[in-house]
Design an enzyme around this catalytic site. Structure first.
Site, PDB file in Angstrom:
ATOM      1  CE  LYS A 176     -22.744  89.042  30.565  1.00  0.00           C
ATOM      2  NZ  LYS A 176     -21.652  89.280  29.585  1.00  0.00           N
ATOM      3  CD  GLU A 193     -19.271  86.459  28.276  1.00  0.00           C
ATOM      4  OE1 GLU A 193     -20.365  87.029  28.096  1.00  0.00           O
ATOM      5  OE2 GLU A 193     -18.248  87.067  28.629  1.00  0.00           O
ATOM      6  CB  CYS A 252     -18.652  88.465  31.433  1.00  0.00           C
ATOM      7  SG  CYS A 252     -17.315  89.524  30.801  1.00  0.00           S
TER       8      CYS A 252
END
Length: 264
Positions: free
Chosen positions: A115, A41, A148
């Site tokens: 995300k 990330e 994540c």
């Protein structure tokens, strides 16, 4: 299929240094004949920002920005698919914690994911992702992407699996200790391979835990990196293992689902 991760220590707000480091490590992955490689990330920007202005100064558009074009060139040169996390600035100036997928000659830029589940102070800088969870067909395999903290929500990986993912790529900047233990179970309950590419180092007092790993549909940890070293890890996997959802002659993990009882 040979798949891998790159575990790296980005330099905060130093795009050139981070791309240069990634270039060297991608060469290493190519020497190991990797066909698909996952970077962490925000591999090109660092993570622990102090202000939205910092993010805005280094974030780029996708696919025309320098980072995506760099990845396209690397994928073409090394004849591999690459998934990498980056800070995205859209045409209206909105910021997203995103990941891009690029491929070798004939593929180029393939797609992106934004995300959805933002962690902690990310909410001060980024908009929640608005593209949903998508699975990309790269020929030899179908690949889903989450970033994540998405791992904390089982629905994320389950959605990708139900959409046909064989592999879930997981660029990460993990600081909590749980994901390396949980991701093998996420792989097991969805019968997919997962590739977590984490970063290392300390940034403005925030320590990242490393331990990038590749997990099998049987919850096997096929490869795990150290907690504090930059590493390239590559293993060979059999994609067919992710396409068999049976655990015995009577049970199929998807056919046995009872969605009508799951939601309140």
């Amino acid at each position: 299929m040979r798949v891998g991760f790159i575990q790296i220590e980005p330099k905060l707000l130093d795009l050139n240094a981070n791309l240069s480091k990634a270039e060297k490590l991608l060469k290493d992955a190519a020497k190991q004949e990797a066909q698909l490689v996952v970077l962490p990330e925000l591999f090109d920007t660092g993570y622990n920002f102090e202000s939205r202005e910092e993010v805005y100064s280094i974030a780029q558009q996708i696919p025309d920005g320098e980072t995506t074009q760099f990845l396209v060139e690397q994928a073409r040169e090394h004849e591999m698919f690459i998934i990498a996390g980056t800070a995205e600035k859209d045409e209206k100036g909105r910021l997203y914690n995103s990941a891009v997928l690029v491929g070798p000659i004939g593929w180029g830029y393939i797609g992106k994911y934004r995300k959805i589940h933002l962690f902690y102070r990310e909410k001060l800088f980024f908009e929640p992702g608005n593209l949903g969870f998508h699975v990309f067909n790269i020929g030899v395999a179908k690949v889903g992407i989450m970033i994540c903290f998405d791992w904390f929500f089982p629905e994320a990986m389950r959605t990708l699996a139900l959409k046909g993912a064989d592999i879930v790529a997981h660029p990460a900047n993990l600081v909590m200790p749980y994901a390396p233990r949980a991701m093998p179970i996420r792989s097991l309950e969805n019968r997919v391979f997962s590739i977590t590419a984490n970063r290392i180092g300390e940034e403005r007092g925030l320590r990242f835990i490393g331990m990038s790993q590749i997990n099998s549909p049987k919850a096997e940890i096929l490869l795990r990196a150290s907690e504090d070293k930059e590493e390239v890890g590559v293993v060979e996997i059999n994609i067919e293992e992710a396409r068999n959802k049976k655990i015995n002659e009577y049970n199929d993990i998807f056919k046995d689902r009872q969605p009508k009882y799951y939601f309140v």
